[in-house]
Scaffold this active site. Structure first.
Site, PDB file in Angstrom:
ATOM      1  N   ASP A 128     114.072 121.531   3.233  1.00 49.36           N
ATOM      2  CA  ASP A 128     114.611 120.303   2.703  1.00 49.36           C
ATOM      3  C   ASP A 128     115.482 119.328   3.523  1.00 49.36           C
ATOM      4  O   ASP A 128     115.623 118.265   3.486  1.00 49.36           O
ATOM      5  CB  ASP A 128     115.242 120.516   1.256  1.00 49.36           C
ATOM      6  N   ASP A 130     118.628 119.388   3.293  1.00 51.20           N
ATOM      7  CA  ASP A 130     119.689 119.032   2.448  1.00 51.20           C
ATOM      8  C   ASP A 130     120.956 119.476   2.485  1.00 51.20           C
ATOM      9  O   ASP A 130     121.738 119.414   1.417  1.00 51.20           O
ATOM     10  CB  ASP A 130     119.179 119.465   1.231  1.00 51.20           C
TER      11      ASP A 130
HETATM   12  O1  F6P Z   1     113.392 124.379  -1.209  1.00 55.53           O
HETATM   13  C1  F6P Z   1     112.137 124.355  -0.770  1.00 55.53           C
HETATM   14  C2  F6P Z   1     111.286 123.884  -1.798  1.00 55.53           C
HETATM   15  O2  F6P Z   1     109.990 123.888  -1.193  1.00 55.53           O
HETATM   16  C3  F6P Z   1     111.672 122.506  -2.419  1.00 55.53           C
HETATM   17  O3  F6P Z   1     111.227 121.567  -1.418  1.00 55.53           O
HETATM   18  C4  F6P Z   1     110.819 122.558  -3.530  1.00 55.53           C
HETATM   19  O4  F6P Z   1     111.457 121.500  -4.619  1.00 55.53           O
HETATM   20  C5  F6P Z   1     111.066 123.983  -4.077  1.00 55.53           C
HETATM   21  O5  F6P Z   1     111.528 124.642  -2.756  1.00 55.53           O
HETATM   22  C6  F6P Z   1     109.772 124.567  -4.663  1.00 55.53           C
HETATM   23  O6  F6P Z   1     110.212 125.860  -5.052  1.00 55.53           O
HETATM   24  P1  F6P Z   1     109.177 126.932  -5.641  1.00 55.53           P
HETATM   25  O7  F6P Z   1     108.765 127.780  -4.295  1.00 55.53           O
HETATM   26  O8  F6P Z   1     109.874 127.714  -6.425  1.00 55.53           O
HETATM   27  O9  F6P Z   1     107.767 126.389  -6.012  1.00 55.53           O
END
Ligand code: F6P
Ligand code: ADP
Length: 321
Positions: A128, A130
Site C-alpha cells: 500500500d 501507506d
Molecule cells: O494491505 C494490503 C491490501 O491488499 C489492501 O490494499 C487491501 O485493501 C487489503 O489488503 C485487502 O485485504 P484482504 O486480504 O483482507 O482482502
C-alpha cells in the site's frame, strides 16, 4: 542478543520472502539463532515456530507470498492475546522479534513491547505504501509494476475497440499505487482518496479526449475512493465512449518481487538484525529516506502523517493533456 524470531503479518507483499531470507542469513552470519513463526501473531499465540537456517531459505528470494504464511489475528488486539504471545517467546528464550507487516502489525508489535517488554523491530511490508515515516514500503514497487503491466494489456484492447476502462487498484486508504501506476502507464485520469475529484470534470475530459483524437481512455481508480462499477454507473450516460471495468484485486499482491523490492528487503533486514545484535531495547521500525536506511521508535513512526505527493498528481494531469 543470540536468539531472535521473525514473522510476517497482515496482507502478504512481494519481497517478504527476500526479507525473511535476509533476516536468517544476516543473523546466522552474526552468530544468532533464528526462529520462524508461522501465520503472524496467530502462530505466535499458538506456539507455531521452528528453527530456520541458511538452507531453509534457499530458493526463496524470487518467490512471491510468504513462506512463513500470514494472518490477521483479532486475538492479538486483546491484552490476553498479547500476553500469550510473550509467554511463548519467553518459553523459547527468544530475546527479540522482527515483524514484517504494515501499520496494524506495527501496532501489535508496539503493544507487545509496551505490555510485556519484548524488544521488536518492524520491517514495512505492504503493497500500500501507506506508512508516512518511510519513502517506500516493501512490495509497493512490484505491485505498481504488476499494475502497469496489466494497464498496458488493457490499453491494447481498449484502443482496438475505441473504449474506455476504469481500472480499480488496491491501496486501502492510500492512493500511491494508483498515482505511480497511472503515471507509468499513461492513464488519462487518476482518482485517489487523498484529493477530492469532480465527476463533471472527468466526464468533460473524456469527451474532450474523443474530440482530441484519443481512441481509448484509461481511468485508474484507487479502491479507497469507490468501486469501479460504481464509478462507471455515475459516468457512462454522460460520455460518448463505451466504458468497461477491471478490478485488479489480488493480482497485485503476488508475483516475483522486483529488483528494487529484493534489495530493499535485504537492506531493511540487515539493519533490523544489526539493531538486535547490538542489544537495542524498545520497539523500532526500519525504512528508507532519500535512499538511506533509517530506523526510529515505532511510536514516533506511527504518529507521522502521510503527505500525498500533490506535485506528482498535478504532473500526471499535464502528461495526459
Ligand atoms: O494491505 C494490503 C491490501 O491488499 C489492501 O490494499 C487491501 O485493501 C487489503 O489488503 C485487502 O485485504 P484482504 O486480504 O483482507 O482482502
Ligand atoms: P497490516 O499490518 O498490513 O496493516 P492489519 O491491519 O490487518 O494488517 O494488522 C495485522 C494484524 O496486526 C492484526 O490482525 C492484529 O493481529 C494485529 N494488530 C493490528 N492492530 C493492532 C493493535 N492496535 N493492537 C494489537 N495488534 C494489532
Amino acid at each position: 542478543m543470540r536468539k531472535i524470531a521473525v514473522l510476517t503479518s497482515g496482507g502478504d507483499a512481494p519481497g517478504m520472502n527476500a526479507a525473511i531470507r535476509a533476516v536468517v542469513r544476516c543473523a546466522n552470519s552474526m552468530n544468532m539463532e533464528v526462529y520462524g513463526i508461522e501465520r503472524g501473531y496467530d502462530g505466535l499465540i499458538k506456539g507455531r515456530l521452528s528453527r530456520m537456517d541458511s538452507r531453509s531459505v534457499s530458493d526463496t528470494v524470487h518467490k512471491g507470498g510468504t513462506i512463513l504464511k500470514t494472518a490477521r489475528c483479532p486475538e492479538f488486539n486483546t491484552e490476553e492475546g498479547i500476553r500469550k504471545g510473550a509467554e511463548v517467546l519467553h518459553a523459547y528464550g527468544i530475546e527479540g522479534l522482527i515483524v514484517i507487516g504494515g501499520d496494524g502489525s506495527f501496532r501489535g508489535m508496539n503493544d507487545l513491547n509496551k505490555l510485556c517488554g519484548i524488544t521488536c523491530v518492524g520491517i514495512p511490508g505492504t503493497i500500500d505504501n501507506d506508512l508516512a515515516y518511510t519513502d517506500f514500503t516493501l512490495g509497493f514497487d512490484t505491485a505498481v509494476n504488476t499494475v502497469v503491466d496489466a494497464l498496458n494489456k488493457i490499453r491494447d484492447t481498449m484502443t482496438s475497440h475505441d473504449r474506455a476502462c476504469v481500472i480499480e487498484v488496491m491501496g486501502r486508504h492510500c492512493g500511491d499505487i494508483a498515482l505511480y501506476s497511472g503515471i507509468a502507464g499513461g492513464a488519462e485520469s487518476i482518482i485517489v482518496p487523498e484529493l477530492s475529484f469532480d465527476i463533471d470534470a472527468i466526464c468533460n475530459k473524456m469527451n474532450m479526449n474523443i474530440i482530441k483524437g484519443k481512441v481509448s481512455d484509461i481511468i485508474v481508480l484507487a479502491e479507497g475512493v469507490c468501486g469501479c462499477e460504481e464509478l462507471k454507473k455515475e459516468i457512462q450516460d454522460r460520455v460518448k465512449i463505451t466504458i468497461r471495468t477491471v478490478k485488479l484485486g489480488y493480482l497485485q499482491r503476488g508475483g516475483t518481487p522486483s529488483m528494487a523490492d529484493r534489495v530493499f528487503a535485504a537492506r531493511c533486514a540487515d539493519r533490523a538484525v544489526t539493531l538486535l545484535k547490538n542489544d537495542m531495547s524498545g520497539a523500532r521500525v526500519v525504512g528508507i529516506k532519500k535512499n538511506s536506511i533509517i530506523d526510529m521508535p515505532v511510536d514516533e513512526a506511527l504518529k507521522e502523517k502521510r503527505i500525498f505527493n500533490k506535485e506528482m498528481y498535478e504532473m500526471a494531469a499535464k502528461l495526459s493533456f
